[in-house]
Design a protein around this motif. Structure first.
Motif, PDB file in Angstrom:
ATOM      1  N   GLN A  92       0.838  -1.206   0.000  1.00 40.29           N
ATOM      2  CA  GLN A  92       0.000   0.000   0.000  1.00 40.29           C
ATOM      3  C   GLN A  92       0.869   1.250   0.000  1.00 40.29           C
ATOM      4  OE1 GLN A  92      -2.097  -1.356   3.491  1.00 40.29           O
ATOM      5  NE2 GLN A  92      -3.991  -1.676   2.345  1.00 40.29           N
ATOM      6  N   MET A  93       1.971   1.176   0.719  1.00 41.06           N
ATOM      7  CA  MET A  93       2.871   2.331   0.756  1.00 41.06           C
ATOM      8  C   MET A  93       3.488   2.593  -0.617  1.00 41.06           C
ATOM      9  SD  MET A  93       2.805   3.800   3.666  1.00 41.06           S
ATOM     10  CE  MET A  93       4.291   4.756   3.956  1.00 41.06           C
ATOM     11  N   ALA A  94       3.790   1.507  -1.349  1.00 41.36           N
ATOM     12  CA  ALA A  94       4.378   1.685  -2.678  1.00 41.36           C
ATOM     13  C   ALA A  94       3.374   2.387  -3.592  1.00 41.36           C
ATOM     14  CB  ALA A  94       4.791   0.339  -3.245  1.00 41.36           C
ATOM     15  N   ILE A  95       2.115   1.984  -3.495  1.00 43.64           N
ATOM     16  CA  ILE A  95       1.074   2.633  -4.299  1.00 43.64           C
ATOM     17  C   ILE A  95       0.917   4.086  -3.867  1.00 43.64           C
ATOM     18  CG2 ILE A  95      -1.423   2.677  -4.751  1.00 43.64           C
ATOM     19  CD1 ILE A  95      -1.335  -0.390  -4.597  1.00 43.64           C
ATOM     20  N   ARG A  96       0.889   4.288  -2.544  1.00 39.69           N
ATOM     21  CA  ARG A  96       0.739   5.639  -2.011  1.00 39.69           C
ATOM     22  C   ARG A  96       1.872   6.536  -2.495  1.00 39.69           C
ATOM     23  NH1 ARG A  96       0.572   6.497   4.558  1.00 39.69           N
ATOM     24  NH2 ARG A  96       2.340   7.900   4.540  1.00 39.69           N
ATOM     25  N   GLU A  97       3.080   6.008  -2.480  1.00 34.60           N
ATOM     26  CA  GLU A  97       4.234   6.804  -2.902  1.00 34.60           C
ATOM     27  C   GLU A  97       4.118   7.185  -4.371  1.00 34.60           C
ATOM     28  OE1 GLU A  97       8.016   5.108  -1.777  1.00 34.60           O
ATOM     29  OE2 GLU A  97       9.105   6.456  -3.100  1.00 34.60           O
ATOM     30  N   LYS A  98       3.659   6.233  -5.166  1.00 34.14           N
ATOM     31  CA  LYS A  98       3.515   6.482  -6.601  1.00 34.14           C
ATOM     32  C   LYS A  98       2.475   7.587  -6.854  1.00 34.14           C
ATOM     33  CE  LYS A  98       2.510   4.031 -10.819  1.00 34.14           C
ATOM     34  NZ  LYS A  98       1.945   2.800 -11.412  1.00 34.14           N
ATOM     35  N   VAL A  99       1.341   7.463  -6.167  1.00 31.81           N
ATOM     36  CA  VAL A  99       0.282   8.473  -6.328  1.00 31.81           C
ATOM     37  C   VAL A  99       0.784   9.840  -5.868  1.00 31.81           C
ATOM     38  CG1 VAL A  99      -2.014   9.170  -5.531  1.00 31.81           C
ATOM     39  CG2 VAL A  99      -1.589   6.781  -6.128  1.00 31.81           C
ATOM     40  N   PHE A 100       1.428   9.871  -4.699  1.00 31.99           N
ATOM     41  CA  PHE A 100       1.942  11.140  -4.196  1.00 31.99           C
ATOM     42  C   PHE A 100       2.958  11.753  -5.158  1.00 31.99           C
ATOM     43  CE2 PHE A 100       1.028  10.322   0.576  1.00 31.99           C
ATOM     44  CZ  PHE A 100      -0.239  10.821   0.405  1.00 31.99           C
ATOM     45  N   ASN A 101       3.823  10.908  -5.718  1.00 32.01           N
ATOM     46  CA  ASN A 101       4.830  11.438  -6.638  1.00 32.01           C
ATOM     47  C   ASN A 101       4.176  12.131  -7.828  1.00 32.01           C
ATOM     48  OD1 ASN A 101       7.031  10.697  -5.156  1.00 32.01           O
ATOM     49  ND2 ASN A 101       7.401   8.794  -6.261  1.00 32.01           N
ATOM     50  N   THR A 102       3.148  11.498  -8.387  1.00 34.91           N
ATOM     51  CA  THR A 102       2.450  12.098  -9.521  1.00 34.91           C
ATOM     52  C   THR A 102       1.840  13.441  -9.122  1.00 34.91           C
ATOM     53  OG1 THR A 102       1.883   9.889 -10.303  1.00 34.91           O
ATOM     54  CG2 THR A 102       0.633  11.718 -11.238  1.00 34.91           C
ATOM     55  N   ILE A 103       1.188  13.447  -7.964  1.00 41.87           N
ATOM     56  CA  ILE A 103       0.494  14.654  -7.536  1.00 41.87           C
ATOM     57  C   ILE A 103       1.482  15.761  -7.194  1.00 41.87           C
ATOM     58  CG2 ILE A 103      -0.976  15.605  -5.720  1.00 41.87           C
ATOM     59  CD1 ILE A 103      -2.437  12.901  -5.687  1.00 41.87           C
ATOM     60  N   ILE A 104       2.519  15.401  -6.442  1.00 42.16           N
ATOM     61  CA  ILE A 104       3.483  16.415  -6.017  1.00 42.16           C
ATOM     62  C   ILE A 104       4.232  16.985  -7.222  1.00 42.16           C
ATOM     63  CG2 ILE A 104       5.603  16.826  -4.678  1.00 42.16           C
ATOM     64  CD1 ILE A 104       4.487  14.818  -2.601  1.00 42.16           C
ATOM     65  N   SER A 105       4.577  16.116  -8.207  1.00 39.45           N
ATOM     66  CA  SER A 105       5.272  16.707  -9.371  1.00 39.45           C
ATOM     67  C   SER A 105       4.375  17.699 -10.076  1.00 39.45           C
ATOM     68  CB  SER A 105       5.744  15.692 -10.412  1.00 39.45           C
ATOM     69  OG  SER A 105       5.607  14.408 -10.012  1.00 39.45           O
ATOM     70  N   CYS A 106       3.083  17.419 -10.102  1.00 41.59           N
ATOM     71  CA  CYS A 106       2.180  18.380 -10.730  1.00 41.59           C
ATOM     72  C   CYS A 106       2.176  19.701  -9.957  1.00 41.59           C
ATOM     73  CB  CYS A 106       0.774  17.804 -10.826  1.00 41.59           C
ATOM     74  SG  CYS A 106      -0.409  19.011 -11.437  1.00 41.59           S
ATOM     75  N   PHE A 107       2.040  19.601  -8.637  1.00 41.46           N
ATOM     76  CA  PHE A 107       2.042  20.831  -7.834  1.00 41.46           C
ATOM     77  C   PHE A 107       3.340  21.617  -8.050  1.00 41.46           C
ATOM     78  CE2 PHE A 107      -0.867  18.657  -4.456  1.00 41.46           C
ATOM     79  CZ  PHE A 107      -1.974  18.913  -5.242  1.00 41.46           C
ATOM     80  N   LYS A 108       4.457  20.893  -8.121  1.00 45.72           N
ATOM     81  CA  LYS A 108       5.737  21.572  -8.305  1.00 45.72           C
ATOM     82  C   LYS A 108       5.867  22.160  -9.706  1.00 45.72           C
ATOM     83  CE  LYS A 108       8.520  19.337  -4.801  1.00 45.72           C
ATOM     84  NZ  LYS A 108       9.681  18.494  -4.483  1.00 45.72           N
ATOM     85  N   ARG A 109       5.278  21.463 -10.672  1.00 43.30           N
ATOM     86  CA  ARG A 109       5.317  21.978 -12.042  1.00 43.30           C
ATOM     87  C   ARG A 109       4.626  23.336 -12.106  1.00 43.30           C
ATOM     88  NH1 ARG A 109       4.320  17.270 -14.164  1.00 43.30           N
ATOM     89  NH2 ARG A 109       2.072  17.517 -14.262  1.00 43.30           N
ATOM     90  N   HIS A 110       3.680  23.544 -11.178  1.00 45.33           N
ATOM     91  CA  HIS A 110       2.952  24.811 -11.174  1.00 45.33           C
ATOM     92  C   HIS A 110       3.525  25.785 -10.147  1.00 45.33           C
ATOM     93  CE1 HIS A 110      -0.322  23.882 -14.022  1.00 45.33           C
ATOM     94  NE2 HIS A 110       0.089  22.660 -13.780  1.00 45.33           N
ATOM     95  N   GLY A 111       4.712  25.466  -9.649  1.00 45.45           N
ATOM     96  CA  GLY A 111       5.404  26.427  -8.793  1.00 45.45           C
ATOM     97  C   GLY A 111       4.872  26.547  -7.388  1.00 45.45           C
TER      98      GLY A 111
END
Lengths: 558, 558
Positions: A92-111
């Motif tokens: 579950q943590m591996a899935i959680r990490e993957k989801v978070f990575n996608t979301i966080i990169s998006c947030f960072k892409r928008h500064g």
């Protein structure tokens, strides 16, 4: 919105309980029943059920305890997590990490920047922010000192943070757990402890630009997570209010009629109308007029049409909202996201603090159906909200002012990603596709084929670590080669470096690709990552040494 | 271990309080004093101070309230976080992310999985695990249902998780917040809410291999974080117990003498001896014998010498521990970390549950001195433990068995990284070096030099986002070029894409390196990241367009 109080529902909501194996199955079962019954009694008391009801349940509890016999004085330790919470295991943590990575990169892409706030706040910080739902707040025990409560969402702490630090401009995300003493429905991804994942833009800017960026972010994240088709419904609090006004809803009924409209995504118009007219006492004419509007969906064209609409154009508020929707769509076009966005007059998110645009993203039915069989069995009258809803938000220009001593407002718009539902979705998808989820990122296992090579294995793994390579070695002095290879297969380690007397004599290392059993011999110190890269892409020529082996079905963790 | 109860200490520990500006400075001050005084009274009550003492403080409180005058009935809202907690602002988050990245990559390099557990546990799960310190546990209010407490550490939830899921082998890390109602000392990085960062190996393996890997991990992390020189002290619970036995300490005094030995890192031997003899009633001979041993430091050679030591060799326990230390050092040599590891007989970590090897990493004095001036002002008798201690751990083979119904043991060894102290260290270092910390990762700012180019800016930023480039645009329709460039300088954005009428006509984009003001013109759609990479490394030739500008002092966030 709460489930009716009855013992069956309460019993169900207690969830699975693990108890000690008493070597007497029967006794364990009784103990379990006692725990559940005790919970029922406590809940009834806390929800102020009738004395009669409570006495009946207490009697049942005493009877169960009597069945336990003499040694019930001995403390029965129950090994479980708190109700409505769960551990996350490594998968579950591996899935959680993957989801978070996608979301966080998006947030960072928008500064976006990020902040964090404590898990508890002064009780008075939360007081008066959640209306009816305040009863779901977890309070801490008064142990001397301040009165504290666990945070209920991330928006109120954010507003408190802005006011306290006198911040008037920020684009921030915050991913953290929040707490609600709600009736858990864990199979549907609803917990008492759950993640929220918020992105907000605070500041006085030109109209609709930050609002449009929030929608672009929802679009990027839902596309990036590959959840299937989705759409984002958009409306505006002012359009809703204006619509109610021109349809003849009395001012003091806006709120309650709005919450009935909010049910349109899970019940047909006839039922919604019946509730408005029969339960809430709205005139049938008004209800019918509302019915016409809330069936409307469209884009910028619809906003333009409604601006010309004889009735609607009478409301200044509605016109302001409609003009902003037009402007919003013009930005959404530039942001290339209009394919998924629908202006939908039936969207009526309940939260008090919204003042302008509101939105909600829902997965398409096809995506939802794969979500869970449980979900499909939910009757539409269940309190479960729209099962496909995976993001929502809107503009709230007044909340920060509630914390400012002078009531100074900081306009805000934000979106919250429904991360728990996305976790459930991903977990079930992984299960349905029988994906093997890697829980580690180990690239090389250092193994030996012969005995007494422990020191050599430790030396080699150290060299790999020194070079920044993710590597493992078994902790046994003399592990069998087979068990070392099995460990690789089980945890998806792509490469194994095999040491033997001969290799040591020759000063080389034999490197085997676990999936194909292809072997190569190299000099230690050479970076084995090149091999791994070869391995990541499926071999183009079929020269696998063992073509009987089925292709590995590993899901990359990162 | 607790500070003596006195009003001054309590007052100090209340920390900074933000109150509303009442436009009457005096009133605000009184209100602040009331808050503090109220806290003092509550603390005295909770710590069961004498009635006399309490009455005196209550009188002061009433006097202060009287000073407020008539309108003290009006609710005074205090805008603050709960005592002993803090928000993390974006800069602190950037540091936190950097530290976590270093630590997590190390854990992953060693093949660790990760888990998560709820922030609260059933109260009884924590009961009886922390001895004296149990009074520092935060309980949740009984709102009907289960009795819950906030987790006090990550080790007990880990043991509960293993027992509950019948897991006998796992290598896992867990990074999460834990809660202690301790006296906060925030300038020294001690909070009531703080991170723990644990790595543990559970399972029955060949002796000392996982233990050695834990030390290798501490070595990798502390080196990777660049905290200055450090050393890792190692000892063994069995050596301590054996040493006490052969020195003539009565069995029932092991624990208390051990906790006195534990103070050796902050007080001289004479004081430790005095405490043993005068306060604890140990014979002077026994104390002197202990004194000889605890002054010993070394490596494998010391372990060998002590195995031959006439007295020490009489204790089976000590011999078992010493043999393991020898074995441990042989593995540490293979792991290339003996340069920092010291076998130190004075190391006596207090936790009850340790059963074998124990260790603690301390920063060298030079590193500590730069940590904080506050730290240096701490007198050695203060409860503040060894200021330089940044990691610690050991073997605990019995804890999981406490949760198993049949007492089945799962041997464990682990290490906890003192992450809060490391955060403080990094924050202060960043401040001392006047490092500018980037709080976003934006690569390109899309700007315009002329008015009415909003649409073009939004179009271009969309193209950049589509290509996965981190890009920002100002939310104003017509921002000034200067304010757009200022934003880049303030937040460290390296590139700015400037749109103008001419560029639009030519179908090109002008790209400017913010630091050097060098400009290039390119076709939109071309990946501008190449430019950024050039920018990351300082220009080799000094052909900066503006050589007056001081070199940027940006710290890379990731």
């Amino acid at each position: 919105m709460r489930l009716p109080l009855n013992a069956r529902a309460l019993t169900e909501s207690v969830g699975p309980i693990e108890t000690f194996d008493l070597k007497m199955e029967g006794k364990t079962k009784i103990q379990e029943a006692i725990t559940i019954q005790g919970e029922i009694v406590r809940r009834m008391k806390s929800e102020k059920a009738s004395k009669e009801q409570i006495d009946k349940e207490v009697a049942k509890l005493l009877e169960l305890k009597a069945q336990l016999g003499g040694d019930d004085g001995k403390h029965q330790f129950v090994l479980k997590t708190a109700k409505g919470t769960r551990d996350y295991n490594p998968k579950q943590m591996a899935i959680r990490e993957k989801v978070f990575n996608t979301i966080i990169s998006c947030f960072k892409r928008h500064g976006a920047e990020t902040i964090d706030t404590p898990v508890f706040e002064l009780k008075e910080t939360l007081t008066g922010k959640y209306g009816e739902d305040s009863k779901l707040i977890y309070d801490l025990k008064d142990q001397g000192g301040e009165l504290l409560s666990l945070r209920y969402d991330l928006t109120v702490p954010f507003a408190r943070y802005l006011a306290m630090n006198k911040i008037t401009n920020i684009k921030r995300y915050h991913i953290a757990k929040v707490y609600r003493r709600d009736n858990p429905a864990m199979t549907r991804g609803r917990y008492r402890e759950f993640y929220q994942c918020d992105f907000d833009i605070a500041g006085q800017y030109d109209s609709m630009v930050p609002d449009a960026e929030c929608l672009r972010i929802v679009h990027e994240i839902l596309s990036g997570l590959d959840l299937g088709d989705f759409r984002i419904k958009v409306n505006d609090r002012r359009i809703l209010d204006g619509m109610f006004a021109v349809c003849g809803v009395p001012d003091d009924m806006f709120r309650t009629i709005c919450s009935t409209v909010d049910k349109l995504d899970k019940m047909p118009w006839e039922d919604v109308k019946r509730e408005m007219v029969n339960e809430k006492g709205l005139s049938e004419e008004a209800a019918d007029l509302i019915g016409e509007y809330v069936s409307m969906q469209g884009g910028m064209d619809l906003a333009e049409r409604l601006l010309q609409d004889e009735k609607m154009s009478r409301s200044k508020q509605a016109c302001a909202g409609l003009s902003d929707i037009k402007l919003l769509f013009s930005y959404l076009q530039l942001f290339q996201v209009t394919d998924k966005v629908v202006f939908d007059l039936s969207l009526a998110r309940g939260l008090d603090y919204y003042t302008g645009v509101i939105y909600e993203a829902v997965l398409s039915q096809a995506a939802v159906e794969s979500l869970s069989t449980e979900v499909q069995n939910v009757s539409p009258s269940d309190e479960c909200v729209n099962v496909g809803s995976v993001a929502g938000g809107g503009r709230y220009d007044g909340l920060v002012g509630m914390f400012d001593p002078n009531g100074k407002k900081v306009p805000c718009v934000g979106v919250s990603i429904g991360i728990e539902r996305i976790f459930s979705f991903m977990e079930q998808k992984a299960e349905a596709l029988a994906l093997k989820i890697r829980t580690t990122e180990v690239q090389v296992m250092v193994a030996s084929a012969q005995k007494n090579l422990m020191e050599e294995r430790l030396k080699l793994v150290t060299e790999l670590w020194n070079s920044g390579i993710k590597a493992e070695v078994m902790y046994k002095r003399n592990p069998k080669l087979l068990s070392q290879l099995q460990h690789c297969e089980e945890s998806g380690i792509p490469l194994v470096a095999i040491l033997g007397e001969q290799e040591l004599k020759d000063g080389v290392v034999k490197l085997r690709v676990v999936a194909t059993r292809e072997e190569e011999t190299g000099v230690p110190g050479e970076d084995p990552r090149g091999h791994e890269e070869n391995m990541q892409t499926p071999p183009r020529n079929g020269r696998s040494l063992d073509s009987n082996r089925s292709p590995q079905n590993w899901e990359a963790t990162c």
